[in-house]
Design a protein around this motif. Structure first.
Motif, PDB file in Angstrom:
ATOM      1  N   THR A 107       0.837  -1.208   0.000  1.00 27.08           N
ATOM      2  CA  THR A 107       0.000   0.000   0.000  1.00 27.08           C
ATOM      3  C   THR A 107       0.868   1.251   0.000  1.00 27.08           C
ATOM      4  O   THR A 107       0.578   2.216  -0.711  1.00 27.08           O
ATOM      5  CB  THR A 107      -0.952  -0.013   1.221  1.00 27.08           C
ATOM      6  N   ASP A 141      -5.944  -1.013  -4.805  1.00 19.79           N
ATOM      7  CA  ASP A 141      -5.409  -1.568  -3.566  1.00 19.79           C
ATOM      8  C   ASP A 141      -6.351  -2.657  -3.049  1.00 19.79           C
ATOM      9  O   ASP A 141      -7.462  -2.347  -2.610  1.00 19.79           O
ATOM     10  CB  ASP A 141      -5.257  -0.459  -2.523  1.00 19.79           C
ATOM     11  N   GLN A 177      -8.874   0.470  -0.966  1.00 21.72           N
ATOM     12  CA  GLN A 177      -9.261  -0.838  -0.443  1.00 21.72           C
ATOM     13  C   GLN A 177     -10.690  -0.825   0.121  1.00 21.72           C
ATOM     14  O   GLN A 177     -11.430  -1.770  -0.038  1.00 21.72           O
ATOM     15  CB  GLN A 177      -8.260  -1.254   0.644  1.00 21.72           C
TER      16      GLN A 177
HETATM   17 MG   LIG Z   1      -2.086  -2.833   2.179  1.00 24.44          MG
END
Ligand SMILES: [Mg+2]
Ligand SMILES: Nc1ncnc2c1ncn2[C@@H]1O[C@H](COP(=O)(O)OP(=O)(O)O)[C@@H](O)[C@H]1O
Length: 369
Positions: free
Chosen positions: A75, A190, A114
């Protein structure tokens, strides 16, 4: 390979300096105008080196996964590419343009987070159109673009719904649409599938891959799931502790892992300390990596096989995971068709073993490389 291609590569082989080596920089990765080019990316956070001098080149139109265990820096890398986190050093080029000094909103990239980060009070259409509103695009132009991109992700019928009223998979597609509507040169995702259940994950990963190929958009996906990376990617960069361990096609990573870490992370592996010679494991300081499919079973003796006892059987749907005890080692094998039972006597041969020393592959099938 066709005859024509053979001739071409033969020609290239005769004149290697002409086209083969021309674009390569004297040191460092090959320069290219398209895609993404990262060199020497470095980041220290909380006094720890999180990203360690990372290089990565993604070709135009390619889908590349950053694959690695939780906490390895995926990330952090993606946030630096997107412009949400400033690197300590290193360069990031998108389609030949250095972007590391630009803010996220001025980069030719778009990121899907995410957790999707949708605005709950806005309709699907408003969410998707928001980046264009920020760019002061006219209302009719925004509407046309939003409709087109919602059509692409098959969500036009939900354009007036609020995010809370649609499913997780649909929310994921809204987040994707909000990135695509910006017509980015580089799409960053992500862990795009981590909030979806197993069945939906397979469907959505196919959707993402299809859309990516249809648009030919250069894409970097972060994931900790090897199966996800294997099934979607042109190439996979396997990350470990802020570094890239190996960068290859899914097939090459599985067949020719360069390190024990990669061999363990990609696919399944028997890890045995010892030496592999003439199909038998003897005492030794090396680490042997044996894929379960390279442990071959038979109910009568055959070349290379030793007697083995089945100790444990784990049903895995269309195959069984069988734990065996052989005189030289405990081994795991995958069996289809025949049903095995604990206590059963069988014969097992090791078809192939990788040898690792200090974490690096030094030999395959017992023969030195
Ligand atoms: Mg991550
Ligand atoms: N702002 C921060 N301050 C200190 N450490 C951080 C910060 N952000 C991330 N880290 C650490 O950096 C490492 C990599 O994090 P991250 O990039 O989120 O990993 P991944 O996405 O691969 O799971 C982790 O050990 C994490 O705790």
């Amino acid at each position: 390979m066709t005859t024509h291609e053979s001739l071409t590569s033969a020609e290239l082989h005769d004149r290697p300096a002409a086209s083969d080596n021309a674009p390569a920089a004297p040191d460092g990765p090959t320069l290219s105008n398209g895609g993404l080019n990262i060199r020497g990316l470095h980041k220290v956070l909380g006094g720890r080196t999180i990203i360690d001098n990372l290089d990565l080149a993604v070709k135009e139109g390619e889908l590349v996964s950053l694959l690695g265990p939780s906490g390895c820096g995926k990330t952090t890398t993606l946030r630096m590419i997107a412009g949400f986190l400033e690197p300590d050093s290193g360069s990031i080029e998108v389609e030949g343009q250095e972007v590391s000094h630009l803010g996220a909103e001025n980069r030719p990239s778009a990121m899907v987070f995410q957790n999707y980060a949708l605005w709950p009070h806005m309709t699907v259409a408003k969410n998707v159109g928001f980046p264009l509103k920020l760019r002061k695009m006219s209302k009719p132009a925004i509407q046309a673009k939003v409709d087109a991109v919602l059509e692409l992700v098959s969500l036009l019928h939900h354009k007036d719904s609020k995010p809370a009223r649609i499913s997780g998979g649909e929310q994921q597609r809204v987040a994707l649409a909000r990135a695509l509507v910006q017509e980015p040169k580089l799409l960053l995702l992500d862990e795009p599938l981590s909030n979806l259940d197993a069945k939906l994950r397979v469907k959505v990963r196919e959707d993402i891959r299809n859309i990516q190929q249809e648009l030919g958009i250069t894409t970097v996906i972060v994931t900790h799931d090897q199966e996800e990376a294997m099934s979607m990617s042109d190439r996979i960069a396997v990350m470990n502790a802020g570094r890239i361990e190996q960068y290859s096609t899914p097939e090459a990573l599985y067949a020719r892992p360069e390190t024990e870490f990669v061999a363990t992370f990609i696919g399944s592996m028997n890890r045995v300390e010892g030496r592999f010679h003439d199909g038998v494991i003897t005492a030794g300081p090396d680490i042997l990596g044996i894929r379960p499919e390279d442990v071959i079973l038979g109910d009568s003796p055959f070349a290379g096989a030793l007697p083995a006892t089945v100790e444990r059987v784990v049903p895995r749907g269309h195959f069984q995971e069988v734990y065996l005890r052989r005189a030289d080692a405990q081994l795991r094998s995958f069996v289809t068709g025949e049903i095995m039972r604990p206590g059963q006597q069988t014969y097992a041969a090791i078809r192939k073993a990788m040898t690792f020393r200090d974490g690096r592959l030094v030999a395959e099938a017992g023969a030195a490389r």
